[in-house]
Design a protein around this motif. Structure first.
Motif, short mmCIF file in Angstrom:
data_model
loop_
_atom_site.label_atom_id
_atom_site.label_comp_id
_atom_site.label_asym_id
_atom_site.label_seq_id
_atom_site.Cartn_x
_atom_site.Cartn_y
_atom_site.Cartn_z
N PHE A 1 0.09 -1.37 0.16
CA PHE A 1 -0.03 0.01 0.14
C PHE A 1 0.15 1.14 -0.12
CE2 PHE A 1 -3.31 -2.23 1.56
CZ PHE A 1 -3.75 -2.26 0.63
N THR A 2 2.14 1.98 1.30
CA THR A 2 2.74 2.32 1.02
C THR A 2 4.02 2.26 -0.46
OG1 THR A 2 3.39 1.99 3.33
CG2 THR A 2 5.36 2.97 1.87
N GLN B 1 0.51 4.25 -2.70
CA GLN B 1 0.35 5.19 -2.81
C GLN B 1 1.17 6.67 -2.84
OE1 GLN B 1 0.23 6.12 2.15
NE2 GLN B 1 -0.31 8.27 1.85
N TYR C 1 1.21 6.43 -6.92
CA TYR C 1 0.11 7.79 -7.67
C TYR C 1 1.25 9.30 -6.31
CZ TYR C 1 -3.17 4.34 -9.19
OH TYR C 1 -4.18 3.14 -9.70
N SER C 2 1.45 9.04 -5.90
CA SER C 2 1.21 10.65 -5.46
C SER C 2 2.80 11.09 -7.32
CB SER C 2 1.90 10.51 -4.45
OG SER C 2 1.89 10.59 -3.11
#
Length: 482
Positions: free
Chosen positions: A467-468, A471, A474-475
């Protein structure tokens, strides 16, 4: 070409006379030494001396335990001397064992009444073969017994043994009117080397009664129960889930090569079970780990079950009651051995099997001795016993873990195993331990996969990392789009 010509009889006689003349010219001590030496040489025409070979005796004699087993450790005498009952001639007449003589006679009477046969018939059958039965013992051990006394001893002891075995098999022990503790000691004494009857005695008695098949079955069931309660008792969870029972090798009615009850116990322990599941083979990863070790490094040896665990090897119970040991590698190493039950009878039973294998006229491969030595290599301290106990591989009814470790460390003293029996197993274990990858894999396994909670924690951490990463991805995409 020269043709070989056999010397004539006259020439051979002349040579013999010359040899005898040489001996007469020597001193008495020299003559005695040379005659003893020449008696061990291959027989020639000068002598009719023959040296009996081991193979010329199909059945080893019932004899006393080799002195080496008790010379170094006098505590071992308790393993070889009967506690409550004398069976056969080697301990007959021992004042300490006299109280049970009346019980033996009572059991013999019950056997006669149970099967409705006359005692004279059974005694006569044994008396007719007493000459051959005498040959089952060393002559010096039974020289004090005449034929009548020995035949009567075989008759009483044989009937008592058969009746006790039959009632134990039927679960009628209480009908014998013998205290439970005394009956336990009697069963231990029945498997002592110096307390054996020739199996032919039991066969003669069985052949004279109507329930031949039932008595033979009683003996087989009695032996099998001893195996299940000693070598492989209980099942692992996978075996229970699959509905499998402990597999005992099939019995056979032919006891032509059976020497006595102790010998039959050994035969059943070593009998291969063809119905057992096929041995698992090494996986592709396992083959790479076994044969990928660096040859320039010295081979590592293993000394205990805890060291094997550190290398990623875990122990599982075998599904048969024989002394089969198997090692294979899937993702980690797996050592498959029989489940052990340790109680107060374990030392006596195994040591008498060892003593039987050590008989000088018994040609064998020392299978039980080799298995004990292999087991001793796994057990160094009480911590090893504890590890085996926690793994369900050892059921300790004897006492503390220290006592069990001390037992196996002591009973293997001065034993010489056949190294070839477990050579392939030990070599593969050493190859596995010799590979540097196995330690890393084992550490990773015990850190992240050894318990359900560690697996959950590992998966949680892995999901968190995923998940990190998503994330972060997408950032970065948003920054690029701006």
């Amino acid at each position: 070409m020269f043709t070989s010509v056999e010397p004539s009889q006259d020439v051979q006689l002349l040579v013999c006379e010359i040899i005898e003349e040489e001996l007469h010219l020597m001193s008495n001590r020299e003559e005695q030494n040379f005659r003893s030496f020449r008696a061990l040489k291959k027989p020639s025409n000068c002598s009719n001396i023959t040296i009996p070979s081991q193979s010329s005796k199909p059945k080893p004699l019932i004899q006393r335990v080799a002195s080496i087993l008790v010379r170094e450790n006098t505590d071992f005498k308790k393993f070889f001397e009967p506690t409550v009952v004398a069976i056969g001639p080697l301990h007959h007449g021992n004042p300490r064992l006299q109280p049970v003589e009346k019980i033996k006679l009572k059991l013999a009477v019950l056997f006669i009444e149970e099967h409705g046969v006359k005692e004279q018939i059974l005694y006569k059958k044994i008396k007719e073969e007493i000459g051959d039965l005498r040959k089952c013992y060393r002559s010096e051990d039974i020289k004090d017994y005449d034929d009548e006394e020995l035949a009567w001893m075989f008759f009483v002891d044989g009937c008592a043994v058969l009746h006790a075995i039959d009632y134990i098999k039927q679960g009628k022990e209480k009908s014998l009117n013998i205290k439970v503790d005394l009956l336990v000691f009697v069963q231990i004494d029945m498997f002592m080397l110096e307390n054996q009857l020739p199996f032919r005695v039991l066969e003669l008695l069985i052949s004279s009664v109507n329930k031949k098949k039932e008595l033979k079955e009683s003996i087989n069931v009695f032996i099998d129960e001893k195996i299940k309660k000693t070598i492989a008792k209980g099942h692992d969870k996978k075996t229970i889930a699959k509905g499998k029972e402990l597999q005992v090798p099939p019995t056979r009615d032919d006891h032509e090569h059976t020497h006595h009850l102790l010998g039959l116990l050994r035969e059943r322990l070593l009998a291969p079970n063809h119905k057992s599941s096929s041995k698992k083979k090494n996986s592709m990863v396992g083959k790479a780990l076994l044969f990928g070790s660096r040859s320039e490094q010295p081979s590592k040896t293993f000394r205990s079950i805890n060291e094997l665990k550190e290398a990623g090897i875990h122990v599982v119970p075998s599904e048969t009651s024989s002394l089969e040991v198997h090692f294979y590698v899937g993702f980690l190493g797996t050592l498959k051995i029989p489940r052990m039950v340790v109680d107060d009878s374990t030392g006596s039973k195994f040591m008498n099997l060892v003593a039987y294998e050590m008989c000088p006229d018994f040609e064998n491969d020392f299978e039980v001795t080799s298995y004990l030595c292999f087991l001793d290599s796994l057990i160094d301290t009480a911590e090893d016993v504890k590890e085996l106990r926690h793994a369900g591989m050892l059921l300790n009814y004897m006492g503390s873990d220290e006592e069990v470790a001390d037992l196996f460390n002591k009973i293997t003293t001065n034993l010489v195993p056949d190294l070839g029996i477990y050579q392939q197993v030990t070599e593969n274990i050493c190859k596995y331990c010799d590979n540097t990858w196995t330690t890393s894999i084992a550490k990773a396994y015990y850190t992240h996969f050894s318990t359900p909670w560690s697996i959950v924690a590992f998966l949680g951490a892995l999901i968190g990392l995923i998940f990190t990463a998503i994330q972060a991805y997408y950032s970065m995409q948003r920054k690029i789009s701006k």
